[in-house]
Design a protein around this motif. Sequence first.
Motif, PDB file in Angstrom:
ATOM      1  N   GLN A 120      42.971  58.393  67.605  1.00 45.81           N
ATOM      2  CA  GLN A 120      43.818  57.728  66.615  1.00 45.81           C
ATOM      3  C   GLN A 120      45.252  57.589  67.108  1.00 45.81           C
ATOM      4  N   SER A 121      45.739  58.578  67.846  1.00 41.77           N
ATOM      5  CA  SER A 121      47.086  58.482  68.417  1.00 41.77           C
ATOM      6  C   SER A 121      47.159  57.321  69.405  1.00 41.77           C
ATOM      7  N   ILE A 122      46.122  57.155  70.214  1.00 38.61           N
ATOM      8  CA  ILE A 122      46.087  56.054  71.175  1.00 38.61           C
ATOM      9  C   ILE A 122      46.026  54.708  70.463  1.00 38.61           C
ATOM     10  N   ILE A 123      45.186  54.609  69.437  1.00 36.93           N
ATOM     11  CA  ILE A 123      45.074  53.346  68.701  1.00 36.93           C
ATOM     12  C   ILE A 123      46.404  52.968  68.069  1.00 36.93           C
ATOM     13  N   ASN A 124      47.039  53.928  67.413  1.00 33.03           N
ATOM     14  CA  ASN A 124      48.334  53.642  66.790  1.00 33.03           C
ATOM     15  C   ASN A 124      49.351  53.178  67.827  1.00 33.03           C
ATOM     16  N   PHE A 125      49.303  53.773  68.995  1.00 30.00           N
ATOM     17  CA  PHE A 125      50.200  53.370  70.069  1.00 30.00           C
ATOM     18  C   PHE A 125      49.878  51.953  70.536  1.00 30.00           C
ATOM     19  N   LEU A 126      48.598  51.660  70.722  1.00 27.60           N
ATOM     20  CA  LEU A 126      48.191  50.348  71.234  1.00 27.60           C
ATOM     21  C   LEU A 126      48.483  49.218  70.262  1.00 27.60           C
ATOM     22  N   LEU A 127      48.537  49.531  68.982  1.00 23.58           N
ATOM     23  CA  LEU A 127      48.778  48.500  67.984  1.00 23.58           C
ATOM     24  C   LEU A 127      50.256  48.166  67.818  1.00 23.58           C
ATOM     25  N   GLU A 128      51.112  48.872  68.532  1.00 20.39           N
ATOM     26  CA  GLU A 128      52.554  48.601  68.498  1.00 20.39           C
ATOM     27  C   GLU A 128      52.944  47.797  69.736  1.00 20.39           C
ATOM     28  N   GLU A 129      53.180  46.509  69.549  1.00 20.79           N
ATOM     29  CA  GLU A 129      53.482  45.627  70.674  1.00 20.79           C
ATOM     30  C   GLU A 129      54.705  46.079  71.473  1.00 20.79           C
ATOM     31  N   LYS A 130      55.633  46.711  70.814  1.00 17.74           N
ATOM     32  CA  LYS A 130      56.872  47.108  71.485  1.00 17.74           C
ATOM     33  C   LYS A 130      56.629  48.147  72.582  1.00 17.74           C
ATOM     34  N   ASN A 131      55.458  48.759  72.588  1.00 20.01           N
ATOM     35  CA  ASN A 131      55.165  49.809  73.566  1.00 20.01           C
ATOM     36  C   ASN A 131      54.752  49.278  74.931  1.00 20.01           C
ATOM     37  N   PHE A 132      54.579  47.952  75.064  1.00 19.88           N
ATOM     38  CA  PHE A 132      53.934  47.426  76.253  1.00 19.88           C
ATOM     39  C   PHE A 132      54.819  46.533  77.097  1.00 19.88           C
ATOM     40  N   PRO A 133      54.550  46.502  78.410  1.00 19.21           N
ATOM     41  CA  PRO A 133      55.119  45.444  79.245  1.00 19.21           C
ATOM     42  C   PRO A 133      54.426  44.125  78.912  1.00 19.21           C
ATOM     43  N   LYS A 134      54.976  43.038  79.381  1.00 20.35           N
ATOM     44  CA  LYS A 134      54.520  41.706  78.990  1.00 20.35           C
ATOM     45  C   LYS A 134      53.041  41.479  79.270  1.00 20.35           C
ATOM     46  N   ASN A 135      52.547  41.937  80.436  1.00 17.54           N
ATOM     47  CA  ASN A 135      51.165  41.615  80.792  1.00 17.54           C
ATOM     48  C   ASN A 135      50.137  42.423  80.003  1.00 17.54           C
ATOM     49  N   VAL A 136      50.576  43.453  79.258  1.00 13.92           N
ATOM     50  CA  VAL A 136      49.653  44.227  78.423  1.00 13.92           C
ATOM     51  C   VAL A 136      49.713  43.761  76.971  1.00 13.92           C
ATOM     52  N   SER A 137      50.875  43.361  76.511  1.00 17.28           N
ATOM     53  CA  SER A 137      51.022  42.949  75.114  1.00 17.28           C
ATOM     54  C   SER A 137      50.150  41.736  74.823  1.00 17.28           C
ATOM     55  N   GLY A 138      49.713  41.659  73.588  1.00 14.70           N
ATOM     56  CA  GLY A 138      48.858  40.554  73.184  1.00 14.70           C
ATOM     57  C   GLY A 138      47.383  40.788  73.451  1.00 14.70           C
ATOM     58  N   TRP A 139      47.019  42.024  73.788  1.00 15.29           N
ATOM     59  CA  TRP A 139      45.595  42.322  74.032  1.00 15.29           C
ATOM     60  C   TRP A 139      44.795  42.121  72.743  1.00 15.29           C
ATOM     61  N   GLU A 140      43.529  41.755  72.909  1.00 19.83           N
ATOM     62  CA  GLU A 140      42.653  41.536  71.758  1.00 19.83           C
ATOM     63  C   GLU A 140      41.383  42.368  71.800  1.00 19.83           C
ATOM     64  N   PHE A 141      41.030  42.881  72.978  1.00 20.46           N
ATOM     65  CA  PHE A 141      39.796  43.658  73.101  1.00 20.46           C
ATOM     66  C   PHE A 141      40.036  44.930  73.902  1.00 20.46           C
ATOM     67  N   LEU A 142      39.287  45.972  73.548  1.00 19.59           N
ATOM     68  CA  LEU A 142      39.215  47.196  74.345  1.00 19.59           C
ATOM     69  C   LEU A 142      37.794  47.303  74.878  1.00 19.59           C
ATOM     70  N   ASN A 143      37.667  47.566  76.161  1.00 18.80           N
ATOM     71  CA  ASN A 143      36.341  47.697  76.773  1.00 18.80           C
ATOM     72  C   ASN A 143      36.121  49.133  77.223  1.00 18.80           C
ATOM     73  N   PHE A 144      35.252  49.840  76.509  1.00 12.11           N
ATOM     74  CA  PHE A 144      34.778  51.158  76.918  1.00 12.11           C
ATOM     75  C   PHE A 144      33.278  51.031  77.178  1.00 12.11           C
ATOM     76  N   LYS A 158      41.534  50.797  60.424  1.00 13.05           N
ATOM     77  CA  LYS A 158      41.613  49.647  59.531  1.00 13.05           C
ATOM     78  C   LYS A 158      42.038  48.371  60.241  1.00 13.05           C
ATOM     79  N   ASN A 159      42.759  48.501  61.355  1.00 14.74           N
ATOM     80  CA  ASN A 159      43.230  47.320  62.080  1.00 14.74           C
ATOM     81  C   ASN A 159      42.409  47.003  63.328  1.00 14.74           C
ATOM     82  N   LEU A 160      41.263  47.660  63.452  1.00 23.03           N
ATOM     83  CA  LEU A 160      40.364  47.380  64.568  1.00 23.03           C
ATOM     84  C   LEU A 160      38.986  47.021  64.039  1.00 23.03           C
ATOM     85  N   LEU A 161      38.349  46.050  64.671  1.00 21.78           N
ATOM     86  CA  LEU A 161      36.970  45.716  64.364  1.00 21.78           C
ATOM     87  C   LEU A 161      36.105  46.254  65.495  1.00 21.78           C
ATOM     88  N   ASN A 162      35.276  47.241  65.175  1.00 21.39           N
ATOM     89  CA  ASN A 162      34.374  47.771  66.194  1.00 21.39           C
ATOM     90  C   ASN A 162      33.227  46.803  66.417  1.00 21.39           C
TER      91      ASN A 162
END
Length: 339
Positions: A120-144, A158-162
């Motif tokens: 959950q800490s990682i998700i909250n971090f990933l959902l904050e665009e300000k945390n990223f350099p340009k080439n990471v921001s705007g991501w739409e999918f996570l691949n595990f 709540k802000n992710l669709l599995n």
Amino acid sequence: MTTDIPLQTNLFRLSEIPDLENIWRDLEDRSDSGFMLSWSWIGVWIKSQLNGLDPYVLKVTEKEKVVGLAVFVVKDIKITRGVHAKCLHFHCTGDLDQDKVCIEYNNVLFEKGFGERGTQSIINFLLEEKNFPKNVSGWEFLNFGMIAEDDLRNFSHKNLLNWNASETSTYGVDLTEFKVSDEGYLKHLSKNTRYQIRRSLRLYEERGPLEVNVAQSIDEALSFFRDAGEYHKLRWEGDDDDGDYIGVEFSKFHETLIKEGFPRKEIDLIKITAGETCIGFLYNFIHKDVVYFYQCAFSYEDDKRLKPGLVSHYLGINKYICDGKKCHDFMQAHGQYKN
């Protein structure tokens, strides 16, 4: 673990953490993860698969203690013709050829007890665009790729669709249930499987003693691996799914893995023989007294009474019972024999 202490997640370029191996191995010792989240696997993956890419590291900390680590690369995925989306690929590259190395039980590496909070800490971090350099921001999918169901559940938000594209079962044998040098394991199998194994054993023994030959050196392990590749090609030649499974990227990765993991007793390459006849090869990982079956190759003959796969796995499992291992994990299932 004190649950009222907040966790912090931060993003780094891989080049900014020169001592990542030491940090990873320390966390690995405090985790209950499998072999493919050990540095032995991840370190080789970084070294052999990420050339020319710009990988990132997510670090989760509680105060000053590292409790979570993950490496990802950014690569677009094709949604439909002419439509692509930015994806963060964790411990894989998003390239089909390179990802044939096939990580399983993928996830963030967490200290025991931190999986849910850390995710959950990682998700909250990933959902904050300000945390990223340009080439990471705007991501739409996570691949595990090949993440366990319980670990996937931790990504509920709540802000992710599995979205799980496909599911596969896994099978394993609790080796602690069986005694050394008895038929306990064989009796555990179905009547038909017992019959097939016993008949095959008799037929093979007519050619000479059955032997389980475990590679004793890096050179012998590499020789077994390469010979297994030749048997595998004979078996799957012309098959669109498996014919090129042992390809350049696959071989490069695993030969490096064998060279680095064998001295730490994390790699088992096994050759099963009956006299001068080669029956098959098993390629296993050993981690925290668990055996992870990864790859095999068998010598098939016209006589359908001969079951090289069943015999090889039966003899291999008996070996690990004698060795005192805890579990034999078949990992993802693609065959009735695993069931």
